[in-house]
Enzyme design. Structure first.
Site, PDB file in Angstrom:
ATOM      1  N   GLU A   1       8.785 -36.514 -11.202  1.00  0.00           N
ATOM      2  CA  GLU A   1       7.492 -37.249 -11.349  1.00  0.00           C
ATOM      3  C   GLU A   1       7.001 -36.352 -12.351  1.00  0.00           C
ATOM      4  O   GLU A   1       7.302 -34.962 -12.387  1.00  0.00           O
ATOM      5  CB  GLU A   1       6.987 -37.221 -10.042  1.00  0.00           C
ATOM      6  CG  GLU A   1       7.163 -36.145  -9.596  1.00  0.00           C
ATOM      7  CD  GLU A   1       6.214 -36.178  -7.445  1.00  0.00           C
ATOM      8  OE1 GLU A   1       6.699 -37.394  -6.524  1.00  0.00           O
ATOM      9  OE2 GLU A   1       5.187 -36.068  -7.337  1.00  0.00           O
TER      10      GLU A   1
ATOM     11  N   CYS B   1       1.818 -32.618 -16.663  1.00  0.00           N
ATOM     12  CA  CYS B   1       2.580 -31.877 -16.027  1.00  0.00           C
ATOM     13  C   CYS B   1       4.395 -32.711 -15.238  1.00  0.00           C
ATOM     14  O   CYS B   1       4.051 -33.555 -15.327  1.00  0.00           O
ATOM     15  CB  CYS B   1       1.438 -32.382 -14.865  1.00  0.00           C
ATOM     16  SG  CYS B   1       1.896 -30.829 -13.161  1.00  0.00           S
TER      17      CYS B   1
ATOM     18  N   CYS C   1      13.032 -27.790  -4.794  1.00  0.00           N
ATOM     19  CA  CYS C   1      11.776 -26.747  -4.798  1.00  0.00           C
ATOM     20  C   CYS C   1      13.242 -25.768  -3.628  1.00  0.00           C
ATOM     21  O   CYS C   1      12.437 -26.192  -2.524  1.00  0.00           O
ATOM     22  CB  CYS C   1      11.240 -26.432  -4.944  1.00  0.00           C
ATOM     23  SG  CYS C   1      10.432 -25.037  -5.151  1.00  0.00           S
TER      24      CYS C   1
ATOM     25  N   CYS D   1       7.714 -23.309  -0.428  1.00  0.00           N
ATOM     26  CA  CYS D   1       6.660 -22.382  -0.226  1.00  0.00           C
ATOM     27  C   CYS D   1       5.933 -23.545   0.973  1.00  0.00           C
ATOM     28  O   CYS D   1       6.162 -24.686   0.881  1.00  0.00           O
ATOM     29  CB  CYS D   1       5.920 -22.482  -1.152  1.00  0.00           C
ATOM     30  SG  CYS D   1       6.010 -21.351  -2.900  1.00  0.00           S
TER      31      CYS D   1
ATOM     32  N   CYS E   1       3.788 -26.824   0.720  1.00  0.00           N
ATOM     33  CA  CYS E   1       4.027 -28.065  -0.964  1.00  0.00           C
ATOM     34  C   CYS E   1       5.129 -29.281  -0.824  1.00  0.00           C
ATOM     35  O   CYS E   1       6.229 -28.453   0.078  1.00  0.00           O
ATOM     36  CB  CYS E   1       4.323 -26.668  -2.294  1.00  0.00           C
ATOM     37  SG  CYS E   1       5.636 -27.477  -3.335  1.00  0.00           S
TER      38      CYS E   1
ATOM     39  N   GLY F   1       9.222 -28.170  -8.585  1.00  0.00           N
ATOM     40  CA  GLY F   1      10.384 -27.019  -8.934  1.00  0.00           C
ATOM     41  C   GLY F   1       9.673 -26.406  -9.339  1.00  0.00           C
ATOM     42  O   GLY F   1       8.637 -26.375  -9.349  1.00  0.00           O
ATOM     43  N   GLU F   2      10.939 -24.678  -9.358  1.00  0.00           N
ATOM     44  CA  GLU F   2      10.056 -23.406  -9.956  1.00  0.00           C
ATOM     45  C   GLU F   2      11.018 -23.562 -11.362  1.00  0.00           C
ATOM     46  O   GLU F   2      12.048 -22.713 -11.640  1.00  0.00           O
ATOM     47  CB  GLU F   2      10.354 -22.486  -8.976  1.00  0.00           C
ATOM     48  CG  GLU F   2      10.708 -21.098  -8.974  1.00  0.00           C
ATOM     49  CD  GLU F   2       8.952 -20.415 -10.019  1.00  0.00           C
ATOM     50  OE1 GLU F   2       8.490 -20.669  -9.447  1.00  0.00           O
ATOM     51  OE2 GLU F   2       9.039 -20.787 -10.700  1.00  0.00           O
TER      52      GLU F   2
ATOM     53  N   SER G   1       0.953 -18.564  -9.501  1.00  0.00           N
ATOM     54  CA  SER G   1       0.777 -19.434  -7.984  1.00  0.00           C
ATOM     55  C   SER G   1       0.780 -18.556  -7.342  1.00  0.00           C
ATOM     56  O   SER G   1       1.924 -18.460  -6.502  1.00  0.00           O
ATOM     57  CB  SER G   1       1.705 -20.486  -7.251  1.00  0.00           C
ATOM     58  OG  SER G   1       1.592 -21.775  -8.297  1.00  0.00           O
TER      59      SER G   1
ATOM     60  N   CYS H   1       2.056 -32.280  -6.196  1.00  0.00           N
ATOM     61  CA  CYS H   1       3.183 -32.632  -6.530  1.00  0.00           C
ATOM     62  C   CYS H   1       4.375 -33.015  -5.740  1.00  0.00           C
ATOM     63  O   CYS H   1       4.595 -32.146  -4.963  1.00  0.00           O
ATOM     64  CB  CYS H   1       3.599 -31.293  -7.818  1.00  0.00           C
ATOM     65  SG  CYS H   1       2.254 -31.379  -9.162  1.00  0.00           S
TER      66      CYS H   1
HETATM   67  N1  SAH Z   1       6.185 -23.441  -8.685  1.00  0.00           N
HETATM   68  C1  SAH Z   1       5.756 -23.489  -9.893  1.00  0.00           C
HETATM   69  C2  SAH Z   1       5.011 -24.909 -10.352  1.00  0.00           C
HETATM   70  C3  SAH Z   1       4.756 -25.735  -9.330  1.00  0.00           C
HETATM   71  S1  SAH Z   1       3.182 -25.891  -9.486  1.00  0.00           S
HETATM   72  C4  SAH Z   1       4.851 -22.868  -8.721  1.00  0.00           C
HETATM   73  O1  SAH Z   1       4.436 -22.721  -7.705  1.00  0.00           O
HETATM   74  O2  SAH Z   1       3.590 -22.059  -9.739  1.00  0.00           O
HETATM   75  C5  SAH Z   1       3.333 -26.738  -8.103  1.00  0.00           C
HETATM   76  C6  SAH Z   1       1.508 -26.128  -7.883  1.00  0.00           C
HETATM   77  O3  SAH Z   1       1.511 -27.548  -7.277  1.00  0.00           O
HETATM   78  C7  SAH Z   1       1.835 -25.471  -6.763  1.00  0.00           C
HETATM   79  O4  SAH Z   1       1.379 -23.702  -7.387  1.00  0.00           O
HETATM   80  C8  SAH Z   1       0.169 -25.692  -6.374  1.00  0.00           C
HETATM   81  O5  SAH Z   1      -1.270 -25.913  -7.389  1.00  0.00           O
HETATM   82  C9  SAH Z   1       0.162 -27.277  -6.613  1.00  0.00           C
HETATM   83  N2  SAH Z   1       0.155 -27.695  -5.079  1.00  0.00           N
HETATM   84  C10 SAH Z   1       1.934 -27.718  -4.510  1.00  0.00           C
HETATM   85  N3  SAH Z   1       1.390 -28.282  -3.292  1.00  0.00           N
HETATM   86  C11 SAH Z   1      -0.492 -28.833  -3.143  1.00  0.00           C
HETATM   87  C12 SAH Z   1      -1.326 -28.910  -2.064  1.00  0.00           C
HETATM   88  N4  SAH Z   1      -0.418 -29.705  -0.711  1.00  0.00           N
HETATM   89  N5  SAH Z   1      -2.306 -29.397  -2.192  1.00  0.00           N
HETATM   90  C13 SAH Z   1      -2.921 -28.665  -3.975  1.00  0.00           C
HETATM   91  N6  SAH Z   1      -2.224 -28.330  -4.299  1.00  0.00           N
HETATM   92  C14 SAH Z   1      -0.466 -27.672  -4.262  1.00  0.00           C
HETATM   93 FE1  SF4 Z   2       6.681 -23.197  -3.887  1.00  0.00          FE
HETATM   94 FE2  SF4 Z   2       6.440 -24.102  -6.622  1.00  0.00          FE
HETATM   95 FE3  SF4 Z   2       8.359 -24.432  -5.149  1.00  0.00          FE
HETATM   96 FE4  SF4 Z   2       5.915 -25.363  -4.202  1.00  0.00          FE
HETATM   97  S1  SF4 Z   2       7.387 -25.908  -6.285  1.00  0.00           S
HETATM   98  S2  SF4 Z   2       7.874 -24.762  -2.859  1.00  0.00           S
HETATM   99  S3  SF4 Z   2       4.430 -24.222  -4.697  1.00  0.00           S
HETATM  100  S4  SF4 Z   2       7.196 -22.797  -5.510  1.00  0.00           S
END
Ligand code: SAH
Ligand code: SF4
Length: 364
Positions: free
Chosen positions: A98, A119, A126, A130, A133, A173-174, A228, A347
């Site tokens: 997405e 975005c 991933c 986390c 997420c 994804g990371e 993050s 996301c």
């Molecule tokens: N993996 C990288 C890039 C993905 S960013 C990282 O983690 O930075 C993913 C971002 O989506 C997270 O940093 C967070 O800011 C946001 N995110 C993920 N799950 C979320 C949730 N349940 N509520 C609000 N923001 C969320």
């Molecule tokens: Fe964590 Fe970023 Fe992966 Fe979501 S996308 S599990 S926030 S590392």
């Protein structure tokens, strides 16, 4: 025998230099022809090689037989023209990613407010898991290729009929765990023959892969960096981000100081506020000190509900209290009270639903 169109590499995955070498060595084509093809792709946005009328028929056949154009199929769009719009794309192997288009987004990453921000996703799933997420709920499937990253931007621009001028790698994804393909995509996105978007309009978000942050800092162009963080101490980060067991806050900050020594761009800390998990006011003071040590900005984001997870966002009043503590330490801080719940704005959520419906993912 030619390969099935599905399996052909996409023209969107090559830098100008790569394509010049490839077409010269394997097909005897001069460099200026490659420049003409690239103009069709990135300037005129041709949908097919047949449109590339100033190329000789023989070269058009070579391109058609050996490459495809877009690697993505648009399957769903949610949201309307002046709101956040979410795009779901199907990949050649039946997986989904997405991409979100945020019109005239507020100045979150040191940008002006008239930006159209995309975005983008960097992986399917991933591996970092986390706990808040949706992207990591079913683990890691695969890296996106460079053309799949570039393709998201081109497909969104085409559908929306507008140029994207700001990119954040905050989709699924990371990105730093897919460094090689990310690097290739960045070359194509920033190339003046390619999407021609300046490095200062691109933000990479990472959960904290310290060695890769140093590698990113060593890139000649200054890409913006968002971390993050989601916890100001090891104890709090350990509760919700398994990545912290690999690279502790100290090691992460060591890499951030290195990044800072190489780049004039300010780092941003992302901090999701989750009720009772990481929203103690003590975290706010420690977060403020840490941000100050790096001259970093702080974005506070109230937690978005994820299906299957029980957590909640704190009250708005608590979010403001937390923000004020950080702000009172002279740290530039924003609090994004998002209205995106109705389109599964966090996301990974749209893809999770689709792949669950398709039977690719089962959540038990
Ligand atoms: N993996 C990288 C890039 C993905 S960013 C990282 O983690 O930075 C993913 C971002 O989506 C997270 O940093 C967070 O800011 C946001 N995110 C993920 N799950 C979320 C949730 N349940 N509520 C609000 N923001 C969320
Ligand atoms: Fe964590 Fe970023 Fe992966 Fe979501 S996308 S599990 S926030 S590392």
């Amino acid at each position: 025998m030619s390969l099935k169109p599905q399996a052909l590499p996409s023209l969107l995955g090559y830098t100008s230099d790569d394509l010049t070498t490839l077409l010269k060595e394997e097909h005897g084509q001069p460099a200026y022809r490659v420049q003409q093809a690239l103009e069709w792709i990135y300037k005129h946005r041709a949908d097919s090689v047949d449109e590339m009328l100033n190329l000789p028929a023989g070269l058009r056949d070579t391109l058609k037989n050996n490459f495809r154009m877009s690697p993505l199929e648009l399957v769903r769009v949610q949201g309307s023209e002046d709101t956040t719009r979410k795009y779901l794309f199907k990949l050649h192997d039946g997986r989904y990613v997405e991409t979100v288009l945020i019109p005239a987004s507020p100045a979150l990453y040191g940008e002006k407010s008239d930006r159209h921000t995309a975005c983008v996703s960097s992986q399917v799933g991933c591996a970092y898991g986390c706990k808040f997420c949706a992207s990591g709920l079913d683990g890691f499937t695969r890296n996106l290729t460079a053309d799949e990253i570039v393709g998201q931007l081109m497909a969104v621009e085409k559908h929306a009929g507008r140029k994207i001028n700001n990119i954040v790698f905050m989709g699924m994804g990371e990105p730093l765990a897919n460094f090689k393909n990310l690097n290739q995509a960045l070359d194509i996105i920033t190339g003046n023959w390619g999407l021609n978007i300046g490095a200062r309009h691109i933000t990479i978000s990472t959960s904290g892969l310290a060695p890769m942050i140093k590698k990113l800092a060593d890139r000649p162009q200054q890409i913006r960096l968002a971390i993050s963080l989601h916890g100001a101490t090891n104890d709090t980060r350990d509760k919700i981000m398994p990545v912290n067991s690999k690279w502790k806050i100290e090691e992460l900050f060591d890499a951030l100081h290195y990044y800072k020594s190489k780049s004039k761009k300010r780092i941003t800390f992302e901090y999701i506020l989750i009720k009772g998990i990481n929203d103690e006011l003590e975290q706010a003071s420690i977060l403020a000190k840490r941000a100050k040590s790096l001259g970093a900005l702080v974005n506070l984001i109230p937690y978005n509900t994820v299906e299957g997870l029980e957590w909640e966002r704190p009250s708005e009043e608590h979010c403001y209290k937390f923000r004020d503590i950080v702000r009172n330490n002279d740290v530039t801080t924003t609090l994004r009270i998002e209205k995106g719940h109705d389109i599964d704005a966090a996301c990974g959520q749209l893809r999770l639903k689709q792949e669950t419906a398709d039977g690719k993912i089962s959540l038990d």
